[in-house]
Structures are given as C-alpha cells and as structure tokens.
Scaffold this motif. Structure first.
Motif, mmCIF file in Angstrom:
data_model
loop_
_atom_site.group_PDB
_atom_site.id
_atom_site.type_symbol
_atom_site.label_atom_id
_atom_site.label_comp_id
_atom_site.label_asym_id
_atom_site.label_seq_id
_atom_site.Cartn_x
_atom_site.Cartn_y
_atom_site.Cartn_z
ATOM 1 N N TRP A 16 -7.289 5.422 5.988
ATOM 2 C CA TRP A 16 -7.275 3.986 5.649
ATOM 3 C C TRP A 16 -6.195 3.250 6.462
ATOM 4 N N ALA A 17 -5.005 3.780 6.407
ATOM 5 C CA ALA A 17 -3.886 3.127 7.090
ATOM 6 C C ALA A 17 -4.122 3.092 8.600
ATOM 7 N N ALA A 18 -4.666 4.190 9.131
ATOM 8 C CA ALA A 18 -4.898 4.236 10.578
ATOM 9 C C ALA A 18 -6.002 3.277 10.990
ATOM 10 N N ALA A 19 -7.039 3.188 10.166
ATOM 11 C CA ALA A 19 -8.136 2.261 10.492
ATOM 12 C C ALA A 19 -7.621 0.824 10.513
ATOM 13 N N GLY A 20 -6.691 0.534 9.606
ATOM 14 C CA GLY A 20 -6.164 -0.830 9.544
ATOM 15 C C GLY A 20 -5.092 -1.112 10.574
ATOM 16 N N ALA A 21 -4.431 -0.069 11.055
ATOM 17 C CA ALA A 21 -3.288 -0.256 11.953
ATOM 18 C C ALA A 21 -3.678 -0.995 13.233
ATOM 19 N N VAL A 22 -4.868 -0.731 13.741
ATOM 20 C CA VAL A 22 -5.298 -1.418 14.968
ATOM 21 C C VAL A 22 -6.195 -2.614 14.630
ATOM 22 N N SER A 23 -7.227 -2.323 13.797
ATOM 23 C CA SER A 23 -8.232 -3.365 13.566
ATOM 24 C C SER A 23 -7.647 -4.594 12.870
ATOM 25 N N VAL A 77 0.836 -1.207 0.000
ATOM 26 C CA VAL A 77 0.000 0.000 0.000
ATOM 27 C C VAL A 77 0.875 1.263 0.000
ATOM 28 N N PHE A 78 1.953 1.188 0.772
ATOM 29 C CA PHE A 78 2.846 2.346 0.892
ATOM 30 C C PHE A 78 3.482 2.664 -0.466
ATOM 31 N N ALA A 79 3.968 1.611 -1.123
ATOM 32 C CA ALA A 79 4.599 1.803 -2.438
ATOM 33 C C ALA A 79 3.578 2.331 -3.438
ATOM 34 N N LEU A 80 2.376 1.769 -3.345
ATOM 35 C CA LEU A 80 1.300 2.190 -4.269
ATOM 36 C C LEU A 80 0.961 3.664 -4.055
ATOM 37 N N LEU A 81 0.948 4.040 -2.794
ATOM 38 C CA LEU A 81 0.602 5.433 -2.453
ATOM 39 C C LEU A 81 1.659 6.389 -3.012
ATOM 40 N N ILE A 82 2.913 6.015 -2.857
ATOM 41 C CA ILE A 82 3.988 6.860 -3.391
ATOM 42 C C ILE A 82 3.825 6.995 -4.911
ATOM 43 N N ALA A 83 3.589 5.870 -5.551
ATOM 44 C CA ALA A 83 3.448 5.881 -7.014
ATOM 45 C C ALA A 83 2.274 6.768 -7.427
ATOM 46 N N MET A 84 1.171 6.630 -6.691
ATOM 47 C CA MET A 84 -0.044 7.384 -7.046
ATOM 48 C C MET A 84 0.195 8.891 -6.904
ATOM 49 N N VAL A 85 0.809 9.278 -5.785
ATOM 50 C CA VAL A 85 1.059 10.713 -5.538
ATOM 51 C C VAL A 85 2.002 11.274 -6.601
ATOM 52 N N VAL A 86 3.061 10.514 -6.906
ATOM 53 C CA VAL A 86 4.045 10.987 -7.895
ATOM 54 C C VAL A 86 3.394 11.104 -9.274
ATOM 55 N N ILE A 87 2.650 10.071 -9.664
ATOM 56 C CA ILE A 87 2.033 10.090 -10.999
ATOM 57 C C ILE A 87 1.028 11.237 -11.103
ATOM 58 N N CYS A 88 0.194 11.374 -10.068
ATOM 59 C CA CYS A 88 -0.849 12.412 -10.116
ATOM 60 C C CYS A 88 -0.243 13.811 -10.199
ATOM 61 N N ILE A 89 0.751 14.050 -9.354
ATOM 62 C CA ILE A 89 1.320 15.410 -9.333
ATOM 63 C C ILE A 89 2.150 15.673 -10.586
ATOM 64 N N ALA A 90 2.941 14.687 -10.982
ATOM 65 C CA ALA A 90 3.806 14.894 -12.157
ATOM 66 C C ALA A 90 2.981 15.015 -13.433
ATOM 67 N N GLY A 91 1.880 14.306 -13.495
ATOM 68 C CA GLY A 91 1.067 14.336 -14.717
ATOM 69 C C GLY A 91 0.117 15.508 -14.787
ATOM 70 N N LEU A 92 -0.052 16.178 -13.666
ATOM 71 C CA LEU A 92 -1.052 17.255 -13.608
ATOM 72 C C LEU A 92 -0.791 18.408 -14.596
ATOM 73 N N PRO A 93 0.459 18.892 -14.712
ATOM 74 C CA PRO A 93 0.664 20.016 -15.647
ATOM 75 C C PRO A 93 0.236 19.696 -17.075
ATOM 76 N N LEU A 94 0.246 18.413 -17.440
ATOM 77 C CA LEU A 94 -0.150 18.049 -18.803
ATOM 78 C C LEU A 94 -1.669 18.042 -18.954
ATOM 79 N N ALA A 95 -2.358 17.883 -17.836
ATOM 80 C CA ALA A 95 -3.812 17.703 -17.924
ATOM 81 C C ALA A 95 -4.603 18.970 -17.656
ATOM 82 N N ILE A 96 -4.021 19.947 -16.994
ATOM 83 C CA ILE A 96 -4.813 21.119 -16.613
ATOM 84 C C ILE A 96 -4.788 22.187 -17.695
ATOM 85 N N LYS A 97 -5.843 22.976 -17.677
ATOM 86 C CA LYS A 97 -6.015 24.011 -18.699
ATOM 87 C C LYS A 97 -6.183 25.351 -17.978
ATOM 88 N N GLY A 98 -5.162 26.157 -18.033
ATOM 89 C CA GLY A 98 -5.207 27.441 -17.333
ATOM 90 C C GLY A 98 -5.929 28.512 -18.122
#
Lengths: 428, 477
Positions: free
Chosen positions: A71-78, A21-42
């Motif tokens: 999500w992570a906190a809910a799973g950390a105990v339960s 999950v941690f690796a996936l989260l890093i990938a998601m944040v990097v992809i979303c932020i890095a790809g954003l300038p290509l997708a937005i229309k100012g």
C-alpha cells in the motif's frame, strides 16, 4: 548519486512518519500481537501454546506488514504524481532509477523498523508467557529443548544393505513382523556436550488403516557397545515422532535399531530410506533463529515494496493498489491452492466436464506458480514454530531470489516505465 | 449498431435469472436436507461471534471449508498444535451445524488422541473434545439432543469402554477430577460453595440436576464415566422435550424421518432431533446397565487402586430406564437389548448367590420374551451361560468377568462367616478357575493392558468388604 538516493529515501521516510497511516500501522501491529495470547486456544500444553502464538503472531505481523508495504509503496510514487510533487522532482537532474531506489530504501527502512518492533514485541510476549512463574521447570525445559530452539537433522551413514524395493517410487526399508532395521549415525562435532539429542522417525505400514498404531521397540547403542537407551511403545504411522536420547559426545557413533514387535495385529513397517530415521540436534539458539526468520520476512517485504513501487510508477493510486493487492493475493493463494485445494474431490458429473475443470484448475495453478515468487520456500512459519533451524544459506537465497531477482526485475520494469512516463499532461 | 449487443446482454441476463431460479429450488432443498438453514438466532453467543455469523453470511461456509482443509492437512502431517484453534473457528463459523461440533469433538478425542503414544497426551485431546462439546457446543445449541448424546458418547465409549489402550488412565483422571471436587463418590448435601461453583462453572454439572438424577435413577458414583454418560443423555432427553418433532413417532414407513413446518419449505427434516432423543434414551439404559455391572468404584490414587464391581441395587433403576425407553420407542432393537440385559442380570445375581431374585427375573424375561422353541430351565440357562463365558473368555468384557469372580468370592465370604469351609473352598476354586481362564485368554500385551482383571487378592478384599457392608437377607434388592 548515492547522496541523491539517500536524500529521496529520507524524504520518503519523513513523509511516512508524518502520515497517520504509519501511526495506525504501529497501533494495529501492537494491538494484534499483544492481544493474540488472549484470543488463541492452544492444545493445552505450554509447547503448543508457544507454537500457536509464534505461528499466528508471526503470520499476522507479516501479513499486516506485507499489505502495508504494498500500500505504502503504491502510494509513494502515484500519490506524488497526482499531487504534482513529482513534477518538481523530475525537473531536477535526478534519474528515474534514483527516485525508485530512494523510495524503495526509504520504505524498506520503515519495514525494518516495523518488523523490528513486531519481532521485539513477539519475543517479549513469548518470554513473558513462558516465564518461570507461569510454567513448571519441566515444562520450561521441554519448551527450551523442543520449541524454543533451532534443530537440524542429521541423516544416517549410508547403509550396508540397500533399501528395498529399489527403483519403484520412494526407496524404503521394509521391516516385517519380528524383523529389525538398523541405522548408524555419527554425532556431528559441532554438538555441544550435554545438549539434548532426539531421534526423529516416521513410518508407514502395510495396513489399510492409515494411522492404526504399531508396537515397536527402539534400541540405541553407542560405539562403546553399551546400550544407552531402549523403549517399547506403540507408535502411530505416518506421523513424525521424536524420542529424546541421552546426551552423546561429539563424533560418537550411535547405532539405532528398530524391532517390529507388533503381535496383536501384525503389520510390516516401512521407513523411507532418506527420511525414515534421523537425529535431531541443536544447531543454534532460538534467538538467532528468530532473527533469521525476521530476515526471511524482510526479504518478502522487500519484494512487496518493489511490487507496490512499480505498480505506482505505472498506474494511478487506486489502480496501483488494486494491482499490487491482486498479485499479493494470487501469490498467497497459489501456495494454498497447490496444497490444500488439491485435496478436494469433486463429484461433478459428467466425468469429462470434471476432468476438464480439473485440468484447467491445475493449469491455472501451474501458471500462477510460474509467475509468482516462491514465497512458500522461504516461509518462516515452516521453521520457527517447530524449532527447525533456518540456515543462513536460506536467508541468502531468499534475499537473492525475492529481493534481487524478483525485486530487481520489478525495479527495472518500474524505472523504465517511470522514465518514459510524461508528467504534466492534461490528463495528469 | 449499439442495440444488438444490448439486446444480447439483456437476453443473457434473463437466461441467467431463469437458470438461477431453476437451481435455487434444488439448492434450498439441499440446504434444508443438510440443516444449513441458520434461521434460529444464536443463543448465549458473545456479541463478536453473533456479529460474525451474521456479517459473513454465505461466506462463512467457504471460510469454514478452507479451515477444515487446513485441519485435515495438519492432522495428516501430525502437526496438531493448531487443531484446537481451527476447530474453535470452524464451529464458531457454523454454530448451529451440530455435525460440525460432533465431528470436531470426535476427531480430537478419537483421531488426534491416538497420534500420541503416551496416555497423558492422549487424555489432553480427549479432554479437548469433551470441552468443545460441553463448554461450547451445548452452550450455543442447548435444545439439540444430538450434542448431549455425542458428549455422553465420549464418556461412555472413549473413557468408559476398553477400546483405547489408555482407557485406564482416562478413567483414573476423570475419577481424580471428580474426587477433588466431590471429596467422595457423590455430591454431599452440604457441599462447599467453592466445590459447587467448580461443578457448575468448570465441569458444567448443575448440582441441582445431579441431585435430581441421583433421586430418579441413582444414587450414582460420579467418578465413573458411565454416570456422566447417563447425566448428559438425561439432559439430552430433557432438551429433546422442547425440540420440534420429537414428541411424535416415526412416520408410517417405519423410518426415522420426521418433518416439521418451515416458513419457506414444508419438507425440511426434523428427524435429527427425534433420532437424537432416541439415542439419548438408548444411552440412558446402556449407562444404567453399565452402572449395574460396574457402578461401585474403589479408587485410591495413592496406591493406584481402581476397581469397579457391580451395583446390584441399581437393577430396578436400569429396568425403569429400559421400560421408559421402550414405552417411547417400541422398536425391536431396544427389546433385544433389554432381553440381553435381563440375561446378564440373571448371571450376575446368580454369581452373588441371589438365586431367588435371579429366578424371578428369569421368569419375567420368559413371560415377556418367550423363546421360539421349548424354554430351557433356569439351571440349564445358568450352566449354559457360565460355560459359554468360559469358552469365549477372550471376548468377554471385563465387567462381566469381574461380576462373576467377585460374586463367587462374595459367596465364599458369606459361607466363611457361617463356618461352611467346604463351600468356601469350592467358591474360592471356582473364582480362581474363572479368573485364570479369563487371564489366559489374553495372550498379547495390548489385550492384557486393555482388558486385564484386577489381581485376585484385590477382588477378594473387595468382596470381603462388600459382604460386611451388605445385609445377609437373600431378598435384599
């Protein structure tokens, strides 16, 4: 006690790093932020593009991290309860509070790393997309002065004449056709000589047309009696305008005068006494403002982590996640419902039903506002993209209210319920 | 004991089903009336957008509403940097909803642009509105004449008309853009590939269609906004030719409502395409009228010269556009506009000394639209109209005034060549008197900024040049 808390937080951190999950989260944040300038229309300007990127990149990063934190906190105990690892831990001389705090600290370390990564990526991309090879010197200068900065507002000195009409609604300065209105400002001592100063103003008019432009002239004089700046243009009412003024000395007094010169369709101009005209001065660098914005976001993550942990201490993983997400959704929507949805005008008949529904909706929104933390007050997006200064006091208040008050309340509830929870039951 | 709740629940479910069935019919009608039936597949859409429109289903409308509310709030607060992005999302969520495209483009070009005091920022938002329709709206709805009409309107009214105080800036910007690609007023026969590519891909102007339009109704000066309005209206007419319910006429009640067969309901209105086609017809003849009045552009960015003067040679093409539109939509409005145009054309031809042609138009107009009372003579018509123009100089559109002033100066040039100096002085005097009357009627700075005429010397130079270029025969058309 501290050793035990640190040990538990270390374990939490290690478990998180090992999980996909941690690796996936890093990938998601990097992809979303890095790809954003290509997708937005100012709006076609460098400043607009930078503002839009900051708004969406920051918003997206905080949204993803908030979900991940809950999500992570809910799973950390339960998940540890359902996987029986917690049974081993609770049989040792460890208090429930130490477990809860250890988990929170571990998860907050992850949040800090993730937010730092997202912030670094955002800042890097912002610098890359506004580098000198891409933008002209003029565009870069205006970007630096208007967006990539941290402005604060300076209110005028108390006027000699009281604004009229007093007592009814908001106090206003009334400027009839061909009339004038003056304000006196003292440039704060903290202003660096050479820094750009802006006059920010907003007005309403006596016209029915809300945004029909009005011609007016601004004359800025200093205490050395030399006129420093003047301009005559048409300005749109009910919109914030900013006029760039020549640099002023710290401590200098500026006399600002507005003259209503509209002749084509004469109108009375109204300035709010408290916010009609203010000076906009550079308070700090963009970088330090950006760090304060990240700290505001981290305070929000501290709250969501506490929420997830408490939900996890009370319920099984699916229920805990559902509870945390429902609260997250209500918190987010209550802000939206309080602003945007109130603009909806229904044409429901009969009228009594419409009134009843309206009252019920307002009641629900009111209750939601009461229960949920005031996230809108500490929203970094209200400041960062428009170059508004985030004071340290606001960062302190965000941590005090979101992390300590709400997070502390949730912690007390979570620890109490967790300490009363019986492990090893047949149902578990 | 357990049966009773079960029966109650079943009854409640049945009641709900009955209620849903009752409401369904009305909801369907509502969706059909507001053209919310997205039955046609999305054309030219990227895969992600096509997927989104299908996957989100009915939630698309809800999300679009939320984004729309945000747009309104941001606009009221003057925080407009996000609005182009929101408009993009809203239109992509409802790609077949023409009104959404039209509104978002109009909002950017008309409402947001005027939030800015400077012309440069205003132009950016007018361009954003144009781009939204031209680059995307028409791409996804190539058969909807309404979108072509809306795009043409931005050229015709926002840029071409005098309503916005920044209109001179818009006109110059458009002229600069076109001149950079065309290297002149129109598309040359052997244009460079890079220029053709720029026309096709950036400005969405198909060179073949430009040439076809020039051949049918022109040739036009493509640096003028009217030409673009004509082009997009003409494209709208072509698009309407394939739209359902356009080829027919209004229903028996004389209204605009037309119906087309729908697989589920047979009363879904197809009037939108028909009224769009009619609006394109109207824009065609209005654009050609404007081209007749101000279709010659003298533009020099270096000296900031931007002067438009009449193109008398476009009169037959304007008449053709009127005749075609009336043949397709024989309505009173079109006939009245046509009669007014003929009246204006008589004055313009008279101003340029082409009285024989003016008399011919006058006779035709009388024949076609006989007045209720006794018809006035040609001379009285001219005199009355010139006096009326001077009396109402405050409201007189600049192209009409330019036509009269340049026409008089044009005649002065002609008589100067013939050595008739007394007549030259008289035409010079009349031109100056008209110019001064017109300019004195503009009291406020704003009025002058929007409607002022070029300096008299500039108009004189134009007239001298045109007099040299044009043959002297009176009957030239």
């Amino acid at each position: 006690m501290l050793t035990r808390i640190i040990a538990i937080s270390g374990l939490t951190l290690r478990t998180a790093i090992r999980s996909r999950v941690f690796a996936l989260l890093i990938a998601m944040v990097v992809i979303c932020i890095a790809g954003l300038p290509l997708a937005i229309k100012g709006d076609g300007t460098a400043a607009g593009q930078a503002q839009l990127f900051m708004h969406y990149a920051f918003g997206l990063a905080v949204f993803l991290l908030s979900i991940a934190a809950a999500w992570a906190a809910a799973g950390a105990v339960s998940l540890e309860v359902s996987g029986r690892q917690m049974h081993v831990l609770v049989t040792k001389p460890v208090h429930a509070a130490e477990i809860w705090l250890g988990k929170w600290l571990g998860l907050m370390t992850i949040n800090l790393v993730m937010l730092g990564l997202a912030g670094g990526l955002m800042y890097g991309l912002l610098r890359w997309t506004t580098r000198s090879a891409v933008l002209s010197a003029g565009d870069r200068a205006s970007l630096r002065e208007e967006v990539l900065t941290a402005h604060s507002l300076v209110t005028p000195e108390p006027p000699a004449a009281k604004p009229v009409p007093p007592g009814v609604g908001r106090a206003m300065f009334v400027v009839p056709p061909a009339g004038t209105q003056s304000w006196s400002f003292r440039v704060p001592e903290r202003v660096n000589p050479g820094d750009a100063i802006f006059l920010q103003f907003q007005f309403a008019t006596s016209r029915i047309e809300r945004q029909m432009p009005v011609t007016g002239s601004w004359l800025i004089g200093a205490d050395d009696a030399q006129p420093r700046f003047s301009t005559q243009r048409s300005f749109t009412p009910n919109v914030s305008h900013a006029l760039k003024l020549p640099p002023a000395r710290p401590g200098q007094r500026l006399m600002v005068t507005y003259k209503n010169t509209e002749t084509a369709t004469p109108a009375t101009v109204l300035f709010a006494a408290d916010a009609g005209a203010r000076l906009l001065i550079r308070e700090s660098s963009f970088e330090s403002n950006f760090i304060r914005a990240l700290l505001l976001a981290l305070a929000r993550l501290a709250f969501f982590t506490a929420l997830g942990l408490t939900a996890g201490a009370l319920f099984s993983f699916p229920v805990a996640v559902f509870t945390a997400f429902a609260f997250l959704l209500i918190t987010g929507l209550s802000g939206w419902a309080g602003t945007e949805s109130m603009m909806i005008e229904g044409d429901l008949a009969p009228a009594w039903l419409a009134h009843l529904l309206d009252a019920a909706t307002r009641g629900v929104i009111h209750v939601a506002h009461g229960i949920t933390p005031p996230l809108a007050r500490f929203e970094p997006l209200n400041f960062l993209p428009v170059g508004a200064f985030i004071p340290w006091t606001l960062v302190g208040a965000a941590w005090g209210i979101l992390a300590l008050a709400y997070g502390g309340g949730l912690a007390v509830l979570g620890i109490w319920m967790f300490s009363r929870r019986e492990m090893g039951l047949a149902a578990n | 004991m357990k049966k009773a709740p079960c029966i109650l629940l079943i009854l409640a479910a049945l009641l709900g089903l009955w209620g849903a069935a009752r409401v369904h019919e009305r909801l369907w009608d509502y969706r059909a009336r507001h053209q919310l039936l997205a039955s046609a597949p999305l054309e030219n859409a990227p895969p992600l957008m096509a997927f989104t429109t299908v996957a989100l289903g009915g939630f698309r409308g809800l999300i679009a509403d939320m984004l729309w509310l945000r747009t309104i709030r941001l606009q009221q607060e003057g925080r407009v940097f996000e609005i182009a992005q929101l408009a993009d999302w809203i239109t992509k969520l409802e790609p077949h909803f023409t009104t959404v495209w039209a509104f978002q483009a109009w909002n950017m070009a008309y409402n947001i642009s005027v939030l800015f005091p400077d012309a440069e920022n205003r132009w950016r938002w007018v361009s954003n509105g144009i781009r939204l329709l031209r680059d995307e709206g028409i791409r996804y709805n190539p058969r909807d004449p309404n979108l072509y009409k809306e795009l043409g309107w931005l050229y015709q009214h926002k840029i071409g008309y005098i309503m916005d105080s920044a209109h001179p800036f818009y006109k110059r910007k458009l002229a600069e853009t076109m001149q950079a690609v065309l290297h002149g007023a129109r598309l040359e026969a052997h244009a460079k590939d890079t220029d053709l590519k720029c026309l096709r891909e950036e400005l969405k102007l198909d060179p073949a269609l430009m040439r076809q339009l020039d051949a049918e109704y022109g040739p036009f000066d493509w640096r003028l906004p009217e030409t673009h309005a004509i082009f997009w209206a003409w494209r709208g007419r072509q698009a309407a030719a394939g739209a359902p319910g356009v080829a027919g006429k209004p229903d028996a009640a004389g209204g605009e409502r037309m119906t087309a067969a729908c697989s589920c309901h047979h009363d879904a209105p197809a009037s939108s395409a028909w009224s769009g086609a009619r609006a394109c017809d109207q824009m065609m003849f209005q654009g050609l009228s404007a081209a007749f009045r101000q279709g010659r552009l003298d533009f020099d960015p270096a000296t900031d010269l931007y002067v438009t003067t009449p193109r008398l040679d476009l009169f037959p093409q304007a008449v053709k556009a009127y005749e075609e539109a009336i043949a397709r939509n024989d309505i009173r409005l079109f006939r009245e506009i046509y009669a007014n145009f003929l009246g204006e054309a008589i004055i313009v031809f008279h101003s340029y000394g082409r009285d024989a042609q003016a008399r011919e138009i006058y006779d035709q107009a009388l024949l076609r639209y006989p007045p209720a009372g006794r018809p006035i003579s040609y001379d009285t018509f001219i005199r009355t109209n010139v006096v009326w123009m001077q009396k109402n100089a405050e409201d007189l559109p600049p192209p009409d005034a330019v036509a009269v002033v340049e026409g008089f100066l044009f005649q002065a040039c002609r008589h100067k060549a013939a050595g008739d100096l007394a007549v030259v002085a008289e035409y010079e005097r009349r031109a100056r008197a008209f110019w001064e009357t017109y300019m004195q009627a503009r009291a406020s700075e704003d009025h002058r900024q929007r409607t002022a005429l070029p300096e008299l010397d500039i108009l004189r130079r134009q007239a001298e040049r045109h007099a040299k270029e044009e043959p002297t025969t009176e009957g030239h058309r």
